[in-house]
Design an enzyme around this catalytic site. Structure first.
Site, PDB file in Angstrom:
ATOM      1  N   GLU A 113       0.833  -1.210   0.000  1.00  0.00           N
ATOM      2  CA  GLU A 113       0.000   0.000   0.000  1.00  0.00           C
ATOM      3  C   GLU A 113       0.865   1.257   0.000  1.00  0.00           C
ATOM      4  OE1 GLU A 113      -3.081  -0.161  -0.474  1.00  0.00           O
ATOM      5  OE2 GLU A 113      -3.697  -2.156   0.196  1.00  0.00           O
TER       6      GLU A 113
ATOM      7  N   ASN B 174       1.141   3.949  -3.083  1.00  0.00           N
ATOM      8  CA  ASN B 174       0.828   5.373  -2.897  1.00  0.00           C
ATOM      9  C   ASN B 174       1.934   6.244  -3.480  1.00  0.00           C
ATOM     10  OD1 ASN B 174      -1.641   5.117  -1.691  1.00  0.00           O
ATOM     11  ND2 ASN B 174      -0.929   5.512   0.392  1.00  0.00           N
TER      12      ASN B 174
ATOM     13  N   ARG C  91      -9.092   4.094  -7.777  1.00  0.00           N
ATOM     14  CA  ARG C  91      -8.405   3.968  -6.490  1.00  0.00           C
ATOM     15  C   ARG C  91      -9.485   3.882  -5.418  1.00  0.00           C
ATOM     16  NH1 ARG C  91      -4.298   2.008  -7.052  1.00  0.00           N
ATOM     17  NH2 ARG C  91      -3.574   2.740  -5.029  1.00  0.00           N
TER      18      ARG C  91
END
Lengths: 101, 150
Positions: B50, B54, B110
């Site tokens: 994650e 990002n 997203r």
């Protein structure tokens, strides 16, 4: 890598194999949508038996396919989801948005 | 007594989406060497995925030369500290960005749940960011002691 799928009556079963992360969603999204729009099934089964990794990008992919399917009148269900992937989907609060076969 | 660092790995990756899986392999390798149990390894792999994603998606939007630094430490108290650092756009409002379902990239599906997943699978998540300078996400987790190599 082309996505494998099966068509039986009004059901399309899509096999998503390997890790589902942001990088893979870049191609998976287009490939799966092409299948759905070509066959316009009533029911879509996303078979996840071939994957043991999914992060929030994978969740975004799944929810996006739910939206596309609903736009053509189809219902999406997840099939053969491993405990690991289910743990991630639950952690993301997605249980209310997903249907499991 | 302050816990000491038992093992340390630092590596820099190009901020390319292909390297999201490479980052997971690196973290998994470090955790295997730390004798982490399968569940702790899977949790931290997901959390790091994650954080790296990002950085790939948000830190260097139009650039192809971005870098992401991974810094992994195993402490003598079986705690793992993983820092994911980028030198890109930075966030003006970290608290807003950490809000579940918040995303600045809805067009690309997203989900906005990256931080929620990091927080679920880590004991602690710290985020510092400066606009125009970059962002650092620090994930900490205490490994189950019976298996920990520290």
């Amino acid at each position: 890598m082309a996505v494998e799928y099966q068509v039986t009556d009004d059901v399309v079963r899509v096999f998503i194999r390997g890790e589902i992360d942001h990088h893979r969603t870049l191609t998976l999204r287009k490939e799966i949508d092409e299948i759905l729009l070509a066959h316009r099934p009533e029911r879509v089964l996303l078979d996840l038996s071939g994957t043991d990794f999914c992060d929030s990008s994978g969740l975004g992919l799944i929810l996006g396919r739910v939206r596309v399917a609903e736009s053509i009148g189809a219902k999406v269900e997840l099939e053969s989801v491993s405990n690991r992937v289910r743990k991630v989907l639950d952690a993301a609060g997605a249980r209310q948005f997903l249907h499991y076969a | 007594m302050r816990p000491k660092v038992e093992n340390h790995l630092t590596i820099t990756l190009s901020a390319k989406s292909e390297n999201e899986s490479l980052a997971r392999v690196i973290v998994a390798g470090f955790l295997v060497a730390s004798s982490a149990c399968a569940e702790d390894l899977a949790d931290l792999k997901t959390a790091v995925s994650e954080a790296v994603t990002n950085a790939v998606v948000h830190a260097y939007r139009a650039r192809t030369d971005g870098r992401i630094k991974l810094d992994l430490k195993l402490y003598s108290d079986c705690r793992v500290r993983i820092a994911v650092t980028d030198y890109g756009a930075g966030m003006e409002d970290v608290a807003l960005c950490r809000t579940p379902f918040y995303t600045t990239d809805r067009e690309h599906e997203r989900s906005g749940m990256g931080f929620a997943i990091m927080e679920t699978f880590s004991d602690r998540v710290r985020v510092t960011s400066r606009v125009g300078k970059g962002t650092r996400v620090i994930l900490e987790k205490r490994l189950k002691a019976a298996e920990c190599a520290a």
